[in-house]
Design an enzyme around this catalytic site. Structure first.
Site, PDB file in Angstrom:
ATOM      1  N   HIS A 262       0.955  -1.060   0.003  1.00 39.94           N
ATOM      2  CA  HIS A 262      -0.101  -0.065  -0.066  1.00 39.94           C
ATOM      3  C   HIS A 262       1.077   1.318  -0.017  1.00 39.94           C
ATOM      4  O   HIS A 262       1.945   1.141   0.375  1.00 39.94           O
ATOM      5  CB  HIS A 262      -1.262   0.038   1.189  1.00 39.94           C
ATOM      6  CG  HIS A 262      -2.137   0.862   1.087  1.00 39.94           C
ATOM      7  ND1 HIS A 262      -1.796   2.228   1.471  1.00 39.94           N
ATOM      8  CD2 HIS A 262      -3.282   0.775   0.601  1.00 39.94           C
ATOM      9  CE1 HIS A 262      -3.196   2.929   1.168  1.00 39.94           C
ATOM     10  NE2 HIS A 262      -3.916   1.824   0.779  1.00 39.94           N
ATOM     11  N   GLU A 315      -8.091  -4.847  -0.787  1.00 38.91           N
ATOM     12  CA  GLU A 315      -8.311  -5.463  -2.114  1.00 38.91           C
ATOM     13  C   GLU A 315      -8.470  -7.002  -1.870  1.00 38.91           C
ATOM     14  O   GLU A 315      -9.276  -7.717  -2.484  1.00 38.91           O
ATOM     15  CB  GLU A 315      -7.458  -5.102  -3.287  1.00 38.91           C
ATOM     16  CG  GLU A 315      -7.383  -3.483  -3.306  1.00 38.91           C
ATOM     17  CD  GLU A 315      -8.354  -2.902  -3.897  1.00 38.91           C
ATOM     18  OE1 GLU A 315      -9.678  -3.432  -3.734  1.00 38.91           O
ATOM     19  OE2 GLU A 315      -8.367  -1.445  -4.462  1.00 38.91           O
TER      20      GLU A 315
HETATM   21  C1  COA Z   1      -0.467  -0.843  -4.023  1.00 43.34           C
HETATM   22  C2  COA Z   1       0.735  -0.506  -4.449  1.00 43.34           C
HETATM   23  C3  COA Z   1       0.816   0.061  -5.940  1.00 43.34           C
HETATM   24  C4  COA Z   1       1.690   0.334  -3.705  1.00 43.34           C
HETATM   25  O1  COA Z   1       2.965   0.567  -4.497  1.00 43.34           O
HETATM   26  P1  COA Z   1       3.962   1.377  -3.598  1.00 43.34           P
HETATM   27  O2  COA Z   1       4.031   1.651  -2.333  1.00 43.34           O
HETATM   28  O3  COA Z   1       4.477   2.548  -4.778  1.00 43.34           O
HETATM   29  O4  COA Z   1       5.144   0.350  -4.007  1.00 43.34           O
HETATM   30  P2  COA Z   1       6.535   0.321  -4.661  1.00 43.34           P
HETATM   31  O5  COA Z   1       5.810   0.362  -5.983  1.00 43.34           O
HETATM   32  O6  COA Z   1       7.144   1.385  -4.373  1.00 43.34           O
HETATM   33  O7  COA Z   1       7.149  -1.225  -4.382  1.00 43.34           O
HETATM   34  C5  COA Z   1       8.214  -1.244  -3.737  1.00 43.34           C
HETATM   35  C6  COA Z   1       8.701  -2.744  -4.016  1.00 43.34           C
HETATM   36  O8  COA Z   1       7.704  -3.554  -3.379  1.00 43.34           O
HETATM   37  C7  COA Z   1       7.437  -4.446  -4.603  1.00 43.34           C
HETATM   38  N1  COA Z   1       5.972  -4.759  -4.573  1.00 43.34           N
HETATM   39  C8  COA Z   1       5.132  -3.738  -3.872  1.00 43.34           C
HETATM   40  N2  COA Z   1       3.920  -4.252  -3.719  1.00 43.34           N
HETATM   41  C9  COA Z   1       4.003  -5.726  -4.232  1.00 43.34           C
HETATM   42  C10 COA Z   1       3.306  -6.875  -4.277  1.00 43.34           C
HETATM   43  N3  COA Z   1       2.039  -6.744  -4.162  1.00 43.34           N
HETATM   44  N4  COA Z   1       3.733  -7.829  -4.742  1.00 43.34           N
HETATM   45  C11 COA Z   1       5.029  -7.913  -4.919  1.00 43.34           C
HETATM   46  N5  COA Z   1       5.932  -7.109  -4.852  1.00 43.34           N
HETATM   47  C12 COA Z   1       5.405  -5.983  -4.421  1.00 43.34           C
HETATM   48  C13 COA Z   1       7.832  -3.643  -5.847  1.00 43.34           C
HETATM   49  O9  COA Z   1       7.919  -4.594  -6.702  1.00 43.34           O
HETATM   50  C14 COA Z   1       9.040  -2.876  -5.497  1.00 43.34           C
HETATM   51  O10 COA Z   1      10.207  -3.816  -5.519  1.00 43.34           O
HETATM   52  P3  COA Z   1      11.174  -3.093  -6.272  1.00 43.34           P
HETATM   53  O11 COA Z   1      11.952  -2.137  -5.469  1.00 43.34           O
HETATM   54  O12 COA Z   1      12.226  -4.249  -6.355  1.00 43.34           O
HETATM   55  O13 COA Z   1      10.580  -2.845  -7.750  1.00 43.34           O
HETATM   56  C15 COA Z   1       1.713  -1.887  -4.626  1.00 43.34           C
HETATM   57  O14 COA Z   1       2.013  -2.330  -3.552  1.00 43.34           O
HETATM   58  C16 COA Z   1       0.903  -2.940  -5.619  1.00 43.34           C
HETATM   59  O15 COA Z   1       1.174  -2.842  -6.914  1.00 43.34           O
HETATM   60  N6  COA Z   1       0.157  -3.759  -5.042  1.00 43.34           N
HETATM   61  C17 COA Z   1      -0.428  -4.849  -5.713  1.00 43.34           C
HETATM   62  C18 COA Z   1      -1.691  -4.445  -6.300  1.00 43.34           C
HETATM   63  C19 COA Z   1      -2.752  -4.091  -5.362  1.00 43.34           C
HETATM   64  O16 COA Z   1      -3.082  -5.010  -4.519  1.00 43.34           O
HETATM   65  N7  COA Z   1      -3.373  -2.660  -5.602  1.00 43.34           N
HETATM   66  C20 COA Z   1      -4.571  -2.562  -4.535  1.00 43.34           C
HETATM   67  C21 COA Z   1      -3.942  -1.325  -3.707  1.00 43.34           C
HETATM   68  S1  COA Z   1      -5.132  -0.896  -2.441  1.00 43.34           S
END
Ligand code: COA
Length: 382
Positions: A262, A315
């Site tokens: 998140h 979610e």
């Molecule tokens: C929600 C979300 C977009 C938040 O993104 P964020 O805080 O910007 O996280 P980041 O994009 O900075 O990710 C940081 C690292 O953790 C990893 N990571 C984050 N969420 C992950 C997940 N659900 N599964 C696997 N790896 C994940 C990323 O790949 C990244 O790794 P990297 O540095 O090697 O590329 C992200 O966690 C995600 O895509 N989750 C899955 C989709 C989801 O559940 N969406 C609903 C949100 S309420």
């Protein structure tokens, strides 16, 4: 003019308004509506009581709640003339696109709120919240050529929405599960759709314009589109013995596990804890599979990203709960809109009560200005 102020991409961490509707404290894993713990409201209150809290500012006493339920149930009607247009509207795109169109056609007074008294604005806001489940359900049925199921004012919003969408009245447990989902998603900080609705409201536009803009922002896969992907993932995993190998292969291929991580929370998303309990109370093989997937996913994500503290987000169990009560995954985003309309409208009323046009600036990075005398402004050449 004030000097330009550069802010981070996506306005992350920027305070763009003041609100008394609700707040998210990401590090503490807490969110609340007007000072009342939202997970606690989901455990103890009705959707209508939370709606009253957001729109009228207080938790209603039993008599007030009874009147509010009756008054808002009376607004839950399909606008005259819309039934005939539903097949065409439903064909205009996925449910969220059709919902935009239906709301625009719903015949709400489209005068700018600037021309309306505060009481008239508040009444319009209530009507838009009441209309959204009616329209979302009717659109869903029209996709298959089915006529709308008329609203039943004796039911609460959650139960009636499921009934109008599926044609079957949910049992008490299923109705309560949907109600808890709706309560947990009415508002969540200054998210993209809430910001969008407030920007539109800040121009003085009519309330339907702000509502439609909120739906447009929510329809994007980065905002309201994830819970159906959780159901796809669980279906793909299929059985409990496949959980670990599936997740390992998925992550090794560089993909993300849906329902984890998140932007704001570094703890478990508090909405997830409530919805997990809700899913467990319903029970069944899908819930058992989901609990296994969660446990193994957290273990693997912790070992891969020990610093990130990736935890379960809303979610994951939202997808499970909505699926268990019989709502089709394609309707999940519109179900989110049913609840979030409550938050958008509370924000729009707040914006209207102390309005200032939201009008930021952009830093120009294109070709330099072409002077009338043929010379170019300093700095850039083509
Ligand atoms: C929600 C979300 C977009 C938040 O993104 P964020 O805080 O910007 O996280 P980041 O994009 O900075 O990710 C940081 C690292 O953790 C990893 N990571 C984050 N969420 C992950 C997940 N659900 N599964 C696997 N790896 C994940 C990323 O790949 C990244 O790794 P990297 O540095 O090697 O590329 C992200 O966690 C995600 O895509 N989750 C899955 C989709 C989801 O559940 N969406 C609903 C949100 S309420």
């Amino acid at each position: 003019m004030a000097p330009l102020l550069d802010v981070p991409p996506g306005l992350e961490g920027v305070v763009a308004a003041e609100t008394a509707v609700g707040d998210v404290l990401g590090d503490a894993g807490v969110f609340h509506y007007r000072g009342h713990s939202a997970p606690e409201l989901a455990r103890t209150a009705s959707f209508e009581a939370v709606w009253h809290l957001l729109h009228h500012g207080t938790r209603p006493d039993p008599d007030t709640l009874r009147r509010f339920r009756a008054d808002t149930a009376a607004l839950r009607v399909l606008p005259p003339g819309l039934a005939e247009a539903l097949p065409l509207i439903a064909r205009s795109g996925p449910p969220m696109a059709a919902l935009r169109t239906a709301l625009s056609l719903a015949g709400q007074d489209a005068r700018p709120w600037l021309d309306l008294a505060p009481e008239a604005r508040a009444a319009q806001a209530l009507r838009l919240v009441a209309l959204t489940p009616v329209l979302a359900a009717a659109i869903w049925r029209a996709r298959d050529g089915q006529p709308p199921v008329p609203p039943d004012p004796a039911l609460g919003v959650a139960a009636d929405f499921v009934r109008m969408a599926t044609g079957a009245t949910p049992d008490e447990r299923a109705a309560r599960a949907v109600e808890q989902y709706l309560i947990l998603t009415v508002d969540h900080g200054f998210n993209a759709s809430t910001f969008t609705a407030r920007v539109v409201a800040s121009t003085g536009a009519d309330l339907t314009a702000a509502a439609v803009a909120g739906i447009a922002a929510l329809s994007g896969p980065l905002h309201g589109g994830a819970p159906s992907l959780v159901v796809d993932m669980l279906r793909d995993i299929g059985t409990r013995d496949r959980v670990r190998p599936w997740l390992e292969a998925h992550l090794a291929a560089g993909r993300r596990v849906m329902g984890f991580g998140h932007r704001v929370y570094r703890t478990e998303d508090p909405r997830s804890a409530v919805l997990k309990a809700t899913a467990r109370a319903i029970g069944g093989p899908l819930v058992e599979l989901a609990v296994d997937v969660e446990q193994v996913a957290l273990e693997i994500l912790d070992s891969r990203y020990p610093e990130r503290r990736l935890r379960t987000n809303v979610e994951f169990y939202a997808g499970v709960v909505l699926h268990l009560v019989g709502l089709p995954p394609a309707l999940f985003p519109a179900t989110f809109a049913v609840s979030r309309m409550t938050g958008w409208m509370a924000h729009v009323l707040e914006q209207a009560a102390a309005n200032r046009l939201i009008r930021p600036s952009a830093r120009y990075v294109g070709p330099s200005w072409d002077r009338q005398d043929g010379s170019r402004d300093e700095g850039r050449d083509e």
